[in-house]
Design a protein around this motif. Structure first.
Motif, PDB file in Angstrom:
ATOM      1  N   ASP A 213     -10.375   2.552  11.206  1.00 40.35           N
ATOM      2  CA  ASP A 213     -10.888   3.921  11.131  1.00 40.35           C
ATOM      3  C   ASP A 213      -9.793   4.884  10.687  1.00 40.35           C
ATOM      4  O   ASP A 213     -10.030   5.775   9.861  1.00 40.35           O
ATOM      5  CB  ASP A 213     -11.475   4.358  12.473  1.00 40.35           C
ATOM      6  CG  ASP A 213     -12.742   3.586  12.825  1.00 40.35           C
ATOM      7  OD1 ASP A 213     -13.469   3.167  11.899  1.00 40.35           O
ATOM      8  OD2 ASP A 213     -13.004   3.398  14.026  1.00 40.35           O
ATOM      9  N   LYS A 214      -8.595   4.718  11.220  1.00 41.85           N
ATOM     10  CA  LYS A 214      -7.468   5.561  10.822  1.00 41.85           C
ATOM     11  C   LYS A 214      -7.118   5.318   9.353  1.00 41.85           C
ATOM     12  O   LYS A 214      -6.855   6.260   8.598  1.00 41.85           O
ATOM     13  CB  LYS A 214      -6.260   5.269  11.711  1.00 41.85           C
ATOM     14  CG  LYS A 214      -5.055   6.117  11.415  1.00 41.85           C
ATOM     15  CD  LYS A 214      -3.921   5.813  12.389  1.00 41.85           C
ATOM     16  CE  LYS A 214      -2.716   6.680  12.074  1.00 41.85           C
ATOM     17  NZ  LYS A 214      -1.604   6.426  12.988  1.00 41.85           N
TER      18      LYS A 214
ATOM     19  N   ALA B 119      -9.690   7.035   7.124  1.00 42.35           N
ATOM     20  CA  ALA B 119      -9.502   8.494   7.180  1.00 42.35           C
ATOM     21  C   ALA B 119      -8.282   8.920   6.363  1.00 42.35           C
ATOM     22  O   ALA B 119      -8.338   9.924   5.637  1.00 42.35           O
ATOM     23  CB  ALA B 119      -9.353   8.943   8.625  1.00 42.35           C
TER      24      ALA B 119
ATOM     25  N   LYS C  38      -9.046   8.685   2.587  1.00 43.82           N
ATOM     26  CA  LYS C  38      -9.870   9.815   2.163  1.00 43.82           C
ATOM     27  C   LYS C  38      -9.058  11.100   2.104  1.00 43.82           C
ATOM     28  O   LYS C  38      -9.261  11.940   1.221  1.00 43.82           O
ATOM     29  CB  LYS C  38     -11.066   9.978   3.092  1.00 43.82           C
ATOM     30  CG  LYS C  38     -12.099   8.881   2.918  1.00 43.82           C
ATOM     31  CD  LYS C  38     -13.259   9.038   3.879  1.00 43.82           C
ATOM     32  CE  LYS C  38     -14.298   7.957   3.675  1.00 43.82           C
ATOM     33  NZ  LYS C  38     -15.428   8.076   4.598  1.00 43.82           N
ATOM     34  N   LYS C  39      -8.138  11.256   3.029  1.00 44.63           N
ATOM     35  CA  LYS C  39      -7.316  12.462   3.076  1.00 44.63           C
ATOM     36  C   LYS C  39      -6.343  12.547   1.906  1.00 44.63           C
ATOM     37  O   LYS C  39      -6.188  13.610   1.295  1.00 44.63           O
ATOM     38  CB  LYS C  39      -6.515  12.482   4.398  1.00 44.63           C
ATOM     39  CG  LYS C  39      -5.573  13.654   4.528  1.00 44.63           C
ATOM     40  CD  LYS C  39      -4.842  13.620   5.854  1.00 44.63           C
ATOM     41  CE  LYS C  39      -3.871  14.796   5.977  1.00 44.63           C
ATOM     42  NZ  LYS C  39      -3.168  14.770   7.276  1.00 44.63           N
TER      43      LYS C  39
END
Length: 123
Positions: free
Chosen positions: A112-113, A116, A119-120
């Motif tokens: 999940d990290k 994220a 995407k960031k």
């Protein structure tokens, strides 16, 4: 022309390449991959990915850092996420911010990290 953001995976471990590819393609990214820093540099320079996921230790303990240094010297401004089980193993001092490294993820990564952060930083 695709609107997908391209992520270049550079890692000498085919299992990580395959896993990251499956995860990121599911999230809508276009994936290119390389099993060596030399191959990765060619792809990065030719295809200008939006983000690079880079292993530190490939051909040598410093391969990932040398890869990032080569991109900087070539004026390629591509964000990098280092992904390694031995990120601190290098005997050389590197300024990660100066090398466009946004963060370092220790393997095994938290999925999940990882998603994220991709995407960031993919731009």
């Amino acid at each position: 022309m695709s609107d997908k953001k391209m992520v270049l995976l550079v890692d000498d471990d085919i299992d990580f390449i395959e896993s990251y590819t499956l995860i990121l393609e599911k999230e809508g990214f276009e994936i290119k991959s390389a099993l060596s820093s030399e191959e990765g540099l060619k792809i990065a320079k030719n295809d200008s990915p939006n983000l690079i996921i880079l292993d530190v230790m490939m051909e040598s303990a410093d391969s990932g850092f040398e890869f990032a240094e080569a991109l900087k010297e070539g004026n390629f401004d591509i964000p990098i996420i280092l992904s390694s089980s031995i990120a601190a193993a290098s005997g050389r001092n590197f300024d990660l911010n100066d090398l466009n490294v946004r963060t370092v993820l220790q393997k095994p990564v938290d999925i999940d990290k990882f998603i994220a952060l991709c995407k960031k930083y993919a731009r």
